[in-house]
Design a protein around this motif. Structure first.
Motif, PDB file in Angstrom:
ATOM      1  N   TYR A 282      -8.445   8.578  -3.225  1.00  0.00           N
ATOM      2  CA  TYR A 282      -7.875   9.867  -3.640  1.00  0.00           C
ATOM      3  C   TYR A 282      -8.461  10.986  -2.782  1.00  0.00           C
ATOM      4  O   TYR A 282      -9.643  10.958  -2.400  1.00  0.00           O
TER       5      TYR A 282
ATOM      6  N   TYR B 281       0.852  -1.190   0.000  1.00  0.00           N
ATOM      7  CA  TYR B 281       0.000   0.000   0.000  1.00  0.00           C
ATOM      8  C   TYR B 281       0.888   1.240   0.000  1.00  0.00           C
ATOM      9  O   TYR B 281       1.676   1.449   0.932  1.00  0.00           O
TER      10      TYR B 281
ATOM     11  N   GLU C   3       2.128  11.810  -2.644  1.00  0.00           N
ATOM     12  CA  GLU C   3       1.631  13.153  -2.322  1.00  0.00           C
ATOM     13  C   GLU C   3       2.306  14.202  -3.186  1.00  0.00           C
ATOM     14  O   GLU C   3       3.536  14.253  -3.286  1.00  0.00           O
TER      15      GLU C   3
ATOM     16  N   ARG D 268       1.388   5.585  -0.836  1.00  0.00           N
ATOM     17  CA  ARG D 268       0.747   6.902  -0.956  1.00  0.00           C
ATOM     18  C   ARG D 268       1.694   7.841  -1.688  1.00  0.00           C
ATOM     19  O   ARG D 268       2.872   7.923  -1.369  1.00  0.00           O
TER      20      ARG D 268
ATOM     21  N   ARG E  18      -4.212  16.648   1.737  1.00  0.00           N
ATOM     22  CA  ARG E  18      -3.817  15.709   2.785  1.00  0.00           C
ATOM     23  C   ARG E  18      -4.704  15.785   4.026  1.00  0.00           C
ATOM     24  O   ARG E  18      -4.812  14.816   4.779  1.00  0.00           O
TER      25      ARG E  18
ATOM     26  N   GLU F 148       3.117   2.783   2.923  1.00  0.00           N
ATOM     27  CA  GLU F 148       2.361   3.066   4.141  1.00  0.00           C
ATOM     28  C   GLU F 148       1.915   1.811   4.872  1.00  0.00           C
ATOM     29  O   GLU F 148       1.847   1.808   6.099  1.00  0.00           O
TER      30      GLU F 148
ATOM     31  N   CYS G 160     -10.150  10.704   2.541  1.00  0.00           N
ATOM     32  CA  CYS G 160      -9.846  10.075   1.260  1.00  0.00           C
ATOM     33  C   CYS G 160     -11.113   9.466   0.678  1.00  0.00           C
ATOM     34  O   CYS G 160     -11.848   8.756   1.374  1.00  0.00           O
TER      35      CYS G 160
ATOM     36  N   ASN H 135      -3.379  13.716  -2.692  1.00  0.00           N
ATOM     37  CA  ASN H 135      -2.819  12.446  -2.256  1.00  0.00           C
ATOM     38  C   ASN H 135      -3.472  11.303  -3.027  1.00  0.00           C
ATOM     39  O   ASN H 135      -4.706  11.226  -3.107  1.00  0.00           O
ATOM     40  N   TYR H 136      -2.640  10.426  -3.583  1.00  0.00           N
ATOM     41  CA  TYR H 136      -3.109   9.276  -4.349  1.00  0.00           C
ATOM     42  C   TYR H 136      -2.700   8.002  -3.597  1.00  0.00           C
ATOM     43  O   TYR H 136      -1.525   7.825  -3.263  1.00  0.00           O
ATOM     44  N   TYR H 137      -3.652   7.132  -3.350  1.00  0.00           N
ATOM     45  CA  TYR H 137      -3.403   5.901  -2.607  1.00  0.00           C
ATOM     46  C   TYR H 137      -3.507   4.696  -3.551  1.00  0.00           C
ATOM     47  O   TYR H 137      -4.540   4.492  -4.190  1.00  0.00           O
TER      48      TYR H 137
END
Length: 293
Positions: free
Chosen positions: A74, A32, A36, A34, A78, A195, A82, A46-48
């Protein structure tokens, strides 16, 4: 007969030296990450993503694991919640692992060849292969290995190849910045970050703290907080002087002090919640966390 015995000897030698190695490319592993895009005084998107193994593919007669990616969440800043996304899984890259050699490669489409990505046979003082296909704003310039030892990362006891404080490469997990990203600091100013991690044997964990065990400091040596006076103290059977650094949950340095063991001290920028700290002498280091109420 001698040829057969030689082959068997090589096979069992490889098995012996690799049996304690934790492979990186195991089915069920999920990374996982992230990313930023830090923007000063304006929203920082922020893209996860999560990355995972799904199938195999042959290139130039070599079998690779197929890695897929999904942008699952997304937020345009921050500090905002999300928003879950419903994006399809997309192909990310091809990786293969040589367990006997403790090395991992990725396939480069431009050169139609494989490139060394991870080398878990490397020694202290060596420069780690700087072949990561992606770099983030938080990437460190040099990849010299400062220490190698075991520690707790994402609630798993793994071998840590430390590059600098809070920057490392974890056996069986990968770079501190992500599967294909050059290792980087957990800084406030954006970048790419690993993360959380999960595998087929243990649930998802987002506890990335490197609690190292490669040094000679006693396990009893730790930081305690005396809330009634608002002071800290290094607690343990030691009379040495240490450099102590405190970090918040984002990895931002709050303060550093030089203090003797069992002497009370205060720090600047004290915040409530979980703080991460390192205790370091000239040859020893210990890292852990503390809750401030």
């Amino acid at each position: 007969m001698k040829a057969k015995l030689l082959v068997l000897a090589i096979f069992y030698t490889a098995m012996y030296f690799s049996q304690n190695y934790r492979p990186l490319l195991q089915d069920g592993n999920k990374w996982y990450e992230r990313n930023e895009e830090y923007n000063f005084d304006s929203p920082s998107p922020n893209y996860y993503y999560y990355r995972f193994i799904n199938g195999e593919e042959v290139k130039n007669g070599i079998t690779y694991k197929k890695i897929y990616s999904n942008l699952y969440c997304y937020t345009r800043d921050r500090y905002l919640p999300c928003t879950p996304q419903t994006n399809p899984d997309v192909f990310y890259n091809l990786l293969r692992e040589d367990i006997a050699q403790k090395k991992v490669y990725y396939f480069d489409e431009d050169t139609n060849s494989e490139i060394l990505l991870y080398d878990f046979s490397i020694n202290v003082g060596d420069n780690y292969p700087n072949n990561f296909p992606f770099t983030g704003a938080n990437s460190v310039p040099k990849l010299s290995i400062e220490s190698i030892g075991y520690g707790d990362v994402f609630d798993r006891n793994v071998r840590i190849f430390r590059i600098e404080d809070y920057v490392g490469i974890y056996e069986g997990i990968g770079s501190s910045s992500g599967l294909l990203f050059k290792p980087g600091r957990p800084i406030f100013e954006g970048g790419n970050f690993l993360e959380c991690f999960e595998d087929a044997f243990s649930p998802k964990s987002c506890n990335w703290v490197m609690a190292t065990k490669e040094t000679g400091i006693s396990n009893a040596l730790k930081i305690i907080y005396l809330a009634d006076r608002g002071v800290f103290k290094i607690h343990g059977n030691s009379s040495k002087t240490y450099n102590v650094s405190f970090y918040d949950a984002s990895g931002r340095l709050l303060d550093s002090v030089r203090i003797e063991s069992n002497k009370e001290f205060q720090i600047k920028n004290l915040t409530k919640g979980i703080l991460y700290y390192s205790i370091q002498s000239d040859q020893e280091v210990w890292r852990d966390k503390i809750m401030i109420h």
